[in-house]
Design an enzyme around this catalytic site. Sequence first.
Site, PDB file in Angstrom:
ATOM      1  CB  SER A  16      -0.925   0.010   1.227  1.00 18.95           C
ATOM      2  OG  SER A  16      -0.168   0.033   2.427  1.00 18.95           O
ATOM      3  CG  ASP A  61      -0.745  -8.271  11.607  1.00 23.89           C
ATOM      4  OD1 ASP A  61       0.453  -8.311  11.250  1.00 23.89           O
ATOM      5  OD2 ASP A  61      -1.079  -8.026  12.780  1.00 23.89           O
ATOM      6  CB  VAL A  62       3.024  -9.607   7.149  1.00 21.53           C
ATOM      7  CG1 VAL A  62       2.505  -9.203   5.796  1.00 21.53           C
ATOM      8  CG2 VAL A  62       3.739  -8.467   7.859  1.00 21.53           C
ATOM      9  CG  ASN A  88       8.075  -4.427   0.537  1.00 19.16           C
ATOM     10  OD1 ASN A  88       9.179  -3.920   0.363  1.00 19.16           O
ATOM     11  ND2 ASN A  88       7.007  -3.698   0.897  1.00 19.16           N
ATOM     12  CB  SER A 140      17.511  -3.352   5.425  1.00 21.71           C
ATOM     13  OG  SER A 140      18.039  -2.057   5.663  1.00 21.71           O
ATOM     14  CE1 TYR A 154      13.789  -2.181   9.010  1.00 20.20           C
ATOM     15  CE2 TYR A 154      16.129  -1.689   8.822  1.00 20.20           C
ATOM     16  CZ  TYR A 154      14.891  -1.847   8.244  1.00 20.20           C
ATOM     17  OH  TYR A 154      14.760  -1.703   6.886  1.00 20.20           O
ATOM     18  CB  ILE A 187      14.302   3.377  -0.933  1.00 22.07           C
ATOM     19  CG1 ILE A 187      15.411   2.339  -1.169  1.00 22.07           C
ATOM     20  CG2 ILE A 187      13.348   3.487  -2.112  1.00 22.07           C
ATOM     21  CD1 ILE A 187      16.344   2.614  -2.333  1.00 22.07           C
TER      22      ILE A 187
HETATM   23  P1  NAP Z   1       6.603   2.218   4.419  1.00 23.81           P
HETATM   24  O1  NAP Z   1       6.595   3.289   3.405  1.00 23.81           O
HETATM   25  O2  NAP Z   1       6.401   2.587   5.853  1.00 23.81           O
HETATM   26  O3  NAP Z   1       5.559   1.089   4.017  1.00 23.81           O
HETATM   27  C1  NAP Z   1       5.442  -0.043   4.847  1.00 23.81           C
HETATM   28  C2  NAP Z   1       4.359  -0.939   4.291  1.00 23.81           C
HETATM   29  O4  NAP Z   1       4.286  -2.139   5.109  1.00 23.81           O
HETATM   30  C3  NAP Z   1       2.969  -0.320   4.344  1.00 23.81           C
HETATM   31  O5  NAP Z   1       2.230  -0.766   3.246  1.00 23.81           O
HETATM   32  C4  NAP Z   1       2.399  -0.874   5.639  1.00 23.81           C
HETATM   33  O6  NAP Z   1       0.979  -0.853   5.626  1.00 23.81           O
HETATM   34  C5  NAP Z   1       2.961  -2.292   5.593  1.00 23.81           C
HETATM   35  N1  NAP Z   1       2.980  -2.973   6.886  1.00 23.81           N
HETATM   36  C6  NAP Z   1       3.599  -2.584   8.036  1.00 23.81           C
HETATM   37  N2  NAP Z   1       3.325  -3.459   9.014  1.00 23.81           N
HETATM   38  C7  NAP Z   1       2.528  -4.434   8.475  1.00 23.81           C
HETATM   39  C8  NAP Z   1       1.901  -5.585   8.996  1.00 23.81           C
HETATM   40  N3  NAP Z   1       2.043  -5.972  10.269  1.00 23.81           N
HETATM   41  N4  NAP Z   1       1.145  -6.341   8.156  1.00 23.81           N
HETATM   42  C9  NAP Z   1       0.993  -5.974   6.858  1.00 23.81           C
HETATM   43  N5  NAP Z   1       1.560  -4.896   6.312  1.00 23.81           N
HETATM   44  C10 NAP Z   1       2.315  -4.126   7.124  1.00 23.81           C
HETATM   45  O7  NAP Z   1       8.004   1.437   4.396  1.00 23.81           O
HETATM   46  P2  NAP Z   1       9.093   1.274   3.230  1.00 23.81           P
HETATM   47  O8  NAP Z   1      10.159   2.273   3.473  1.00 23.81           O
HETATM   48  O9  NAP Z   1       8.432   1.211   1.922  1.00 23.81           O
HETATM   49  O10 NAP Z   1       9.701  -0.140   3.623  1.00 23.81           O
HETATM   50  C11 NAP Z   1       9.265  -1.329   2.973  1.00 23.81           C
HETATM   51  C12 NAP Z   1      10.275  -2.418   3.251  1.00 23.81           C
HETATM   52  O11 NAP Z   1      11.550  -2.001   2.785  1.00 23.81           O
HETATM   53  C13 NAP Z   1      10.450  -2.730   4.735  1.00 23.81           C
HETATM   54  O12 NAP Z   1      10.644  -4.115   4.910  1.00 23.81           O
HETATM   55  C14 NAP Z   1      11.702  -1.965   5.098  1.00 23.81           C
HETATM   56  O13 NAP Z   1      12.378  -2.520   6.184  1.00 23.81           O
HETATM   57  C15 NAP Z   1      12.493  -2.116   3.812  1.00 23.81           C
HETATM   58  N6  NAP Z   1      13.549  -1.097   3.654  1.00 23.81           N
HETATM   59  C16 NAP Z   1      13.226   0.203   3.433  1.00 23.81           C
HETATM   60  C17 NAP Z   1      14.250   1.139   3.236  1.00 23.81           C
HETATM   61  C18 NAP Z   1      13.979   2.584   2.906  1.00 23.81           C
HETATM   62  O14 NAP Z   1      14.924   3.349   2.774  1.00 23.81           O
HETATM   63  N7  NAP Z   1      12.740   2.998   2.716  1.00 23.81           N
HETATM   64  C19 NAP Z   1      15.586   0.736   3.318  1.00 23.81           C
HETATM   65  C20 NAP Z   1      15.873  -0.595   3.579  1.00 23.81           C
HETATM   66  C21 NAP Z   1      14.842  -1.513   3.724  1.00 23.81           C
HETATM   67  P3  NAP Z   1       0.102  -0.864   7.000  1.00 23.81           P
HETATM   68  O15 NAP Z   1       0.862  -0.081   8.025  1.00 23.81           O
HETATM   69  O16 NAP Z   1      -1.206  -0.256   6.598  1.00 23.81           O
HETATM   70  O17 NAP Z   1      -0.058  -2.305   7.364  1.00 23.81           O
END
Ligand code: NAP
Length: 256
Positions: A16, A61-62, A88, A140, A154, A187
């Site tokens: 989402s 809820d994952v 993801n 990550s 994390y 990102i």
């Molecule tokens: P984000 O923008 O906060 O999006 C997180 C997504 O995960 C949302 O869709 C959220 O929706 C969902 N989510 C969270 N808890 C959940 C649960 N219990 N069940 C189902 N869905 C859940 O985060 P992002 O930055 O895109 O990160 C996505 C992934 O990339 C993560 O695994 C993160 O660790 C990894 N990552 C991100 C970065 C970065 O720089 N952005 C860097 C390294 C790794 P709801 O809250 O509505 O459930």
Amino acid sequence: MFTSIKGKSVIVTGGSKGIGQGIAAVFAKQGAKVTLAARGEEALKDAVNKIEGDVRYEICDVSDWKSVNEMVNSVADAQGGIDIMCANAGIFPNTKIVDMDPSEWDDVVGTNLKSAFLSVKACIPYFEKAGKGRVILTSSITGPVTGYPGWSHYSASKAGQLGFLRTAAMELSRYNTTINAVLPGNIISDGLLELGQEYMDSMAASIPLKRLGAVEDIGYAALFFATDEAAYITGQQVVVDGGQIIPESLESLGEI
Ligand code: NAP
């Protein structure tokens, strides 16, 4: 030219927002049938409206087995099986060890690490039936390669994903299924924006390419692992970080 993934049945957890939305958009653009899975329905609806292509959503809820299993079964009914699971979804609250309530550790590890196991487990019957499958984990650089104060839980969850990955690669091979991980650097996502401009500026300054990544950068790396041409790659990881983990010192960046 890679073989098309048109018509493949794809799940993107955390689809989402942020990186998940980027992965979903890349797969949908290639003609895949994509389900976004997350907890918040409003954001899921917004994302479905935003992404062009064959896209639907499921509330899930994952960190909860019943929820993941029901979601996967429902997607398989709607999309005619499961070809590709992009596990993801993740959270990254920043709290130092000294201040961290043990329940926060459990939340982070449950959402980021246990979810990988649950997502794979729920898909196995469909991979077995199809005689093939693909899993792509979003890990990550933080944890597997680097550390950052406030993200001990994390880091442990993201490094743990890679431990899971290696044994899962062996176990999934009997279903002709591969599992690989993308390790994003910084990102620009909904979650990252919440960390604030100062954080983002300091990160951009420590990246050789001098900018943060886009969510599609992760989407295309995930897409590669999903192609027929990547069929012989399993248990592996690719860092997508603009070179962030390379510099030996901050001073060395000034030499560029
Ligand atoms: P984000 O923008 O906060 O999006 C997180 C997504 O995960 C949302 O869709 C959220 O929706 C969902 N989510 C969270 N808890 C959940 C649960 N219990 N069940 C189902 N869905 C859940 O985060 P992002 O930055 O895109 O990160 C996505 C992934 O990339 C993560 O695994 C993160 O660790 C990894 N990552 C991100 C970065 C970065 O720089 N952005 C860097 C390294 C790794 P709801 O809250 O509505 O459930």
